[in-house]
Scaffold this active site. Sequence first.
Site, PDB file in Angstrom:
ATOM      1  N   VAL A  69       0.854  -1.177   0.000  1.00 18.79           N
ATOM      2  CA  VAL A  69       0.000   0.000   0.000  1.00 18.79           C
ATOM      3  C   VAL A  69       0.895   1.234   0.000  1.00 18.79           C
ATOM      4  O   VAL A  69       1.962   1.240   0.626  1.00 18.79           O
ATOM      5  CB  VAL A  69      -0.960   0.010   1.220  1.00 18.79           C
ATOM      6  CG1 VAL A  69      -0.189   0.231   2.520  1.00 18.79           C
ATOM      7  CG2 VAL A  69      -2.052   1.059   1.056  1.00 18.79           C
ATOM      8  N   SER A  70       0.475   2.239  -0.748  1.00 18.05           N
ATOM      9  CA  SER A  70       1.196   3.515  -0.709  1.00 18.05           C
ATOM     10  C   SER A  70       0.452   4.462   0.217  1.00 18.05           C
ATOM     11  O   SER A  70      -0.745   4.276   0.499  1.00 18.05           O
ATOM     12  CB  SER A  70       1.288   4.131  -2.111  1.00 18.05           C
ATOM     13  OG  SER A  70       0.001   4.505  -2.573  1.00 18.05           O
ATOM     14  N   THR A  71       1.106   5.492   0.676  1.00 19.74           N
ATOM     15  CA  THR A  71       0.476   6.446   1.603  1.00 19.74           C
ATOM     16  C   THR A  71      -0.735   7.104   0.961  1.00 19.74           C
ATOM     17  O   THR A  71      -1.784   7.277   1.597  1.00 19.74           O
ATOM     18  CB  THR A  71       1.508   7.523   2.015  1.00 19.74           C
ATOM     19  OG1 THR A  71       2.667   6.870   2.527  1.00 19.74           O
ATOM     20  CG2 THR A  71       0.937   8.450   3.077  1.00 19.74           C
TER      21      THR A  71
END
Length: 484
Positions: free
Chosen positions: A16-18
């Site tokens: 997951v990316s921010t």
Amino acid sequence: MKDTFQERSIALYCRVSTDEQAREGISLDEQQERLKAYCRAMGWSEEPLLFIDDGYSAKNLDRPELNRLLKEVKKGTISKILVTKLDRLSRRLLDLLKLIDMFQEHNVSFISISESFDTNTPSGRLTLQVLGAVAEFERERIRERVFENMLHAARQGKWLTQSPYGYRLQNKELVIYEPEAQIVRNVYDWYLNKGLGYYAIAKKLNEEGIPSRQKKEWSIRAIKLMLTNPVYKGTLFWNRMDSSKSKRVKKDDADWVVLEDACPAIIDQATWEQVQKRVNKKQMAPRAQTSPHLLGGLLKCGRCGSGMSIGWSGSAKNRYRVYRCSANKNKGTCTSKQYRADDVESWFKHGLLKLADSINSQMIPHLIQKAAENEESTIEQKIRTAKNRYKRKVEAYTAGLIELEDLNEEKKRMEQIIAEVQKTENASSVDVKKLEAMVKEKMNNVIDAIDVLPVPEAKSLIKTIVEKVILLDEKDIEIVLNIQ
């Protein structure tokens, strides 16, 4: 028989990316829970390995946990890789297929639970093939766009790769870099006027401590490439080689992009053409070039035309060099006898002196005729090549493969080549006195060098004026001149 997949571990990959977590509420805990639930539903009781990249984008594959997972795949410790969605692994189709290819190579199943995608099932493999076809189409379109852009740049005279030795790039255009350009001129002079071969030139540059562009030693291949690169006469060639296959092959010359006078020339046109004639002529074997015997590689048998090799004769206390017909020595098919090398070389020097003294205006027409025959053959080849190129362009235009503009460009190029050839033929009057002086000067240089220079260097000079020496009989030799 044991299932080899069950002896290895199941890997769960989560990412997951921010931005995604803030925008879509995707959490790593949710991904893990869904993947573990899928494993339980499939009856896989073993504890899976977790690989979690927190805060990493899918735009590239350089992620710590993904790299660790790929290392385990290569070690053979993984049987299956599970993700919640395909974009957890990568958002780029080409990268995704590249990874799946690696998984298949190591017998690893890849499963995306949201898309019901499993490379271990027939439907999963079918989906993979469809994705592969789409990706191949995408690659071809990218290649076409890149090629079209590069083709346009090449036709504008822009240099598309690293600048060759002797030049530097400024705004994608070649400019002469004089320190290297002088080395290029020296190489052409040594090859054409001093008779040095590729090996001798490379050795000379290395001994003088002159580095190549890559700061490496010069090689035979590097020297040959320099002597045959048309950029040094100001001509730009592009799209000559097909690099799409594992082994580079030369393309049909109708596909080449050729621009005359597209960049500043280091070597004049006449010199470059003379060098190409020598390059394309059958070369003396490297061993013969460096032979310590004056006529090694030059001397031919007057009876059968074979080369004459050096050997030794006489008793142990009185050994002497001899020239002997190779066909007589190796096959016994020639009846020529052997000759003392010192005698033959003496006859050659005497014959060269007589030939130099006899060179006059009456001999020049014979030399001109010989040169004209060679030139006529070259001219015919140039016209034939230009017409064949245009013919293939017409066929390509008829088939709808090229535009009318491309066809007209090729026609102009063909007409320009024919016009230049006709201009050369009309201006073919020869200054007999000038040619006579040039021949005499070359021959006198050779005669002066024979008894002064080491044999390999003297032989290099001999080759600039003598094509071959035919030994007919005792004191009877024929010297065939090489006038370009």
